[in-house]
Motif scaffolding. Structure first.
Motif, PDB file in Angstrom:
ATOM      1  N   VAL A  61      -0.542  -2.480  11.281  1.00  0.00           N
ATOM      2  CA  VAL A  61       0.525  -2.674  10.177  1.00  0.00           C
ATOM      3  C   VAL A  61       1.061  -4.145  10.323  1.00  0.00           C
ATOM      4  O   VAL A  61       1.666  -4.212  11.277  1.00  0.00           O
ATOM      5  N   ARG A  62       1.182  -4.649   9.336  1.00  0.00           N
ATOM      6  CA  ARG A  62       1.561  -6.171   9.520  1.00  0.00           C
ATOM      7  C   ARG A  62       2.688  -6.312   8.475  1.00  0.00           C
ATOM      8  O   ARG A  62       3.126  -5.605   7.683  1.00  0.00           O
ATOM      9  N   GLY A  63       3.541  -7.390   8.764  1.00  0.00           N
ATOM     10  CA  GLY A  63       4.595  -7.781   7.559  1.00  0.00           C
ATOM     11  C   GLY A  63       4.187  -8.133   6.239  1.00  0.00           C
ATOM     12  O   GLY A  63       4.950  -8.644   5.777  1.00  0.00           O
ATOM     13  N   GLY A  64       2.808  -8.481   6.193  1.00  0.00           N
ATOM     14  CA  GLY A  64       2.354  -8.865   5.091  1.00  0.00           C
ATOM     15  C   GLY A  64       2.240 -10.445   5.035  1.00  0.00           C
ATOM     16  O   GLY A  64       2.791 -11.065   5.913  1.00  0.00           O
ATOM     17  N   MET A  96      -6.167  -8.157   4.683  1.00  0.00           N
ATOM     18  CA  MET A  96      -5.311  -7.399   4.031  1.00  0.00           C
ATOM     19  C   MET A  96      -6.094  -6.127   3.896  1.00  0.00           C
ATOM     20  O   MET A  96      -5.447  -4.840   4.162  1.00  0.00           O
ATOM     21  N   GLY A  97      -7.472  -6.091   3.742  1.00  0.00           N
ATOM     22  CA  GLY A  97      -8.199  -4.955   3.493  1.00  0.00           C
ATOM     23  C   GLY A  97      -8.212  -4.141   4.635  1.00  0.00           C
ATOM     24  O   GLY A  97      -8.057  -3.007   4.393  1.00  0.00           O
ATOM     25  N   ALA A 107      -6.321  -4.178   7.151  1.00  0.00           N
ATOM     26  CA  ALA A 107      -4.703  -3.742   7.205  1.00  0.00           C
ATOM     27  C   ALA A 107      -4.668  -2.351   6.598  1.00  0.00           C
ATOM     28  O   ALA A 107      -3.971  -1.672   7.012  1.00  0.00           O
ATOM     29  N   VAL A 108      -5.068  -2.351   5.124  1.00  0.00           N
ATOM     30  CA  VAL A 108      -4.895  -1.252   4.526  1.00  0.00           C
ATOM     31  C   VAL A 108      -5.527  -0.032   5.162  1.00  0.00           C
ATOM     32  O   VAL A 108      -4.991   1.103   5.307  1.00  0.00           O
ATOM     33  N   GLY A 166      -3.927   1.143   8.390  1.00  0.00           N
ATOM     34  CA  GLY A 166      -2.762   1.805   7.905  1.00  0.00           C
ATOM     35  C   GLY A 166      -3.003   3.273   7.295  1.00  0.00           C
ATOM     36  O   GLY A 166      -2.111   4.095   7.491  1.00  0.00           O
ATOM     37  N   LEU A 167      -4.144   3.359   6.484  1.00  0.00           N
ATOM     38  CA  LEU A 167      -4.506   4.626   5.955  1.00  0.00           C
ATOM     39  C   LEU A 167      -5.047   5.604   6.984  1.00  0.00           C
ATOM     40  O   LEU A 167      -4.804   6.756   6.781  1.00  0.00           O
ATOM     41  N   SER A 177      -6.496  -3.923  -1.935  1.00  0.00           N
ATOM     42  CA  SER A 177      -5.865  -4.996  -1.642  1.00  0.00           C
ATOM     43  C   SER A 177      -6.187  -6.206  -2.269  1.00  0.00           C
ATOM     44  O   SER A 177      -5.545  -7.227  -2.185  1.00  0.00           O
ATOM     45  N   ILE A 193       2.472   0.261   3.391  1.00  0.00           N
ATOM     46  CA  ILE A 193       1.723  -0.148   4.614  1.00  0.00           C
ATOM     47  C   ILE A 193       1.277  -1.417   4.871  1.00  0.00           C
ATOM     48  O   ILE A 193       1.070  -1.908   5.946  1.00  0.00           O
ATOM     49  N   THR A 194       1.282  -2.469   3.805  1.00  0.00           N
ATOM     50  CA  THR A 194       0.957  -3.698   3.936  1.00  0.00           C
ATOM     51  C   THR A 194       2.482  -4.795   4.087  1.00  0.00           C
ATOM     52  O   THR A 194       2.494  -5.920   4.252  1.00  0.00           O
TER      53      THR A 194
END
Lengths: 149, 117
Positions: free
Chosen positions: A95-98, A113-114, A116-117, A120-121, B61, B96-97
């Motif tokens: 999980v990042r800070g975006g 980001m994909g 990361a999602v 996270g899921l 995303s 989560i992002t």
């Protein structure tokens, strides 16, 4: 053996089909209803990534999705045919800070980001790559539809 | 379900706001349409946007990337991009992002239009 295997040409419009099929098979396999949204999103992210990789590398081969119902487990493998595609992603980012808000997102950032999602899921996720391509493997626990006495 | 988009202008205490009502699924296939809409609005001089996501069934995303791109564009004109969303499954993706720290997220269009901070 795979319960259901799906191959689709690397076009964005087919990603939705993959999501629908994955969710339907997951439901049948006994994945909790509350988790189906996560399955749908995770498989969509994995397929979007594979489609992007195939298109950016000019690969005509289809994207492969393997849905397998195992004992107490439902697993999804999304495979691409881009050699070394998982190298930059071999450690799935947590999980990042975006992304920085002032940065334009390029394909690489969307790809990150994909992932990361997905990370996270999904608790159980593995990203591998080889000479023949990369695979994202994800799994979820299942509950049997009927409880034996 | 395909993506649906409609826009309308609303006056708020901070000035005019353009509300973009989004419905359906925002994914790798439909996100370019949303991107085009946001780019067009900014090119036409609408720098304060409220993206109403209450009708969105699915967001991935790619959609997040388009929203971040929109934010970047309005900020270049000292504008704003606010989101309206109450759906837990959509909010979860922002959480989560880490994008909840980037976007102001409101419970209603009225709240977003009236926000002045």
């Amino acid at each position: 053996m795979a319960t259901v295997e799906l191959r689709f040409s690397a076009q964005p419009e087919h990603v939705r089909t993959a999501r629908l099929v994955a969710a339907a098979v997951a439901r049948r396999a006994g994945v909790d209803e509350a988790v189906l949204d996560e399955v749908r999103l995770a498989v969509g992210e994995a397929c979007s990534r594979a489609v992007g990789l195939h298109r950016s590398h000019g690969i005509d081969a289809p994207v492969r999705v393997v849905l397998t119902e195992e004992e107490k487990l439902f697993s999804i493998e999304v495979g691409d045919e881009v050699p070394g595609s998982g190298v930059g992603a071999s450690a799935v980012p947590g999980v990042r800070g975006g992304p920085a808000p002032d940065d334009e997102l390029d394909d690489g950032a969307e790809d990150e980001m994909g992932l990361a999602v997905i990370s996270g899921l999904v608790d159980d996720v593995e990203v591998t790559s080889g000479e023949s391509g990369g695979v994202i493997r994800m799994s979820w626990p299942t509950t049997p539809a009927t409880v034996l006495p | 379900m395909d993506l649906s988009l409609s826009t309308r202008n609303v006056s708020g205490p901070g000035g005019d706001r353009t509300v973009v009502e989004v419905g359906g699924e925002i994914d790798v296939y439909t996100a370019p349409k949303l991107r085009e809409q946001l780019v067009e609005l900014v090119n036409d001089g609408s720098y304060h946007l409220v993206v109403d996501m209450e009708g969105v069934d699915f967001l991935d995303s790619t959609g997040l990337g388009v929203l971040v791109g929109g934010l970047k564009r309005v900020r270049a004109h000292e504008g704003s991009l606010r989101l309206v969303c109450n759906q837990e499954r959509i909010l979860k993706i922002f959480r989560i992002t880490g994008l909840t720290k980037v976007f102001p997220i409101h419970g209603s269009v009225d709240e977003a239009v009236n926000a002045t901070d």
